[in-house]
Scaffold this active site. Structure first.
Site: not given
Length: 259
Positions: A160, A164
């Site tokens: 993640y 991002k």
């Protein structure tokens, strides 16, 4: 059209919000609809998207549901074409769709890595590529990508955090490529915000959600955690005609200095 005319232009535009069935996506869609935009609610969760549509319509806004898997090229192309036909050329895009597959590196599966990359990075790429032709043709557009404070690094989120951080690089590159056509690209990076997704973080950590919220609030300068409406307000600024001289930026909406 002069810059002043553009800033004051009140007419509604077609806006696509991915991941609009709940949480941040729902709040963003409601905020944009409340500002007069025609909002396409894109999500794999049709029932949740229909609930968002009902909330918007009950408040006097205009919205329509489009089932979409942002990681699938054919699905994205079909949805964007459908939005253009039904609501008008999409001139605002909010790449919000996201999932979590948290784990420590030594336990993380390739499937968990690939799922996060597919939804967050591939999805933002496919959606942005599909809408940019409409924006370029109109010489006006707003792309807002959802990043996260996790882009700065977060244990248990190698997938993640990487995705991002990638979103931020993607955003800056879009700003450079599309700026000459009147299209801006910016990213909003939320800190800890109360959503269904963050509730799953408490489960992963093996603590109660209230305890997690209290801990996160204590570590924040303003001594509270974020709400979906906090994030929606930031997104709405970047989507506004008045933000035309702001592009390639990452705004950390995290209750304190980050970045």
């Amino acid at each position: 059209m002069t810059q002043l005319d553009d800033a004051e232009d009140p007419h509604p535009r077609s806006a696509i919000v991915t991941g609009a069935a709940r949480g941040l996506g729902r709040a963003i869609a409601r905020e944009l609809a409340g500002r007069g935009e025609r909002v396409a609610l894109c999500d794999v969760d049709a029932d949740g998207a229909l609930e968002t549509e009902e909330l918007i319509r009950n408040a006097g806004g205009e919205a329509a549901v489009f089932g979409c898997d942002v990681s699938d090229e054919a699905s994205v192309q079909a949805v964007v074409a459908g939005v253009a036909e039904r609501l008008g050329p999409p001139l605002i895009l909010v790449n919000n769709a996201g999932v979590l597959r948290d784990d420590l590196l030594f336990k993380m599966s390739v499937e968990s890595w690939d799922t996060i990359m597919s939804v967050h990075l591939r999805g933002a790429f496919l959606m942005s590529r599909a809408v940019q032709s409409f924006m370029v043709a109109e010489r006006w557009g707003r792309i807002v990508n959802l990043s996260s404070t996790s882009a700065l690094g977060n244990a248990g989120q190698a997938n993640y955090s990487t995705a991002k951080a990638g979103v931020q690089g993607f955003t800056k590159t879009l700003a450079l490529e599309l700026g000459r056509f009147g299209v801006t690209a910016n990213a909003v990076a939320p800190g800890f915000t109360v959503t269904d997704m963050t509730r799953s973080v408490a489960d992963r950590l093996g603590i109660g959600f209230d305890e997690l919220v209290e801990r996160e609030a204590a570590a924040t300068a303003v001594r509270r955690v974020g709400s979906p409406e906090d994030i929606a307000n930031a997104v709405a600024f970047f989507a506004s005609p008045r933000s035309g001289f702001v592009s390639g930026q990452v705004l950390y909406v995290a209750g304190g200095p980050r970045g």
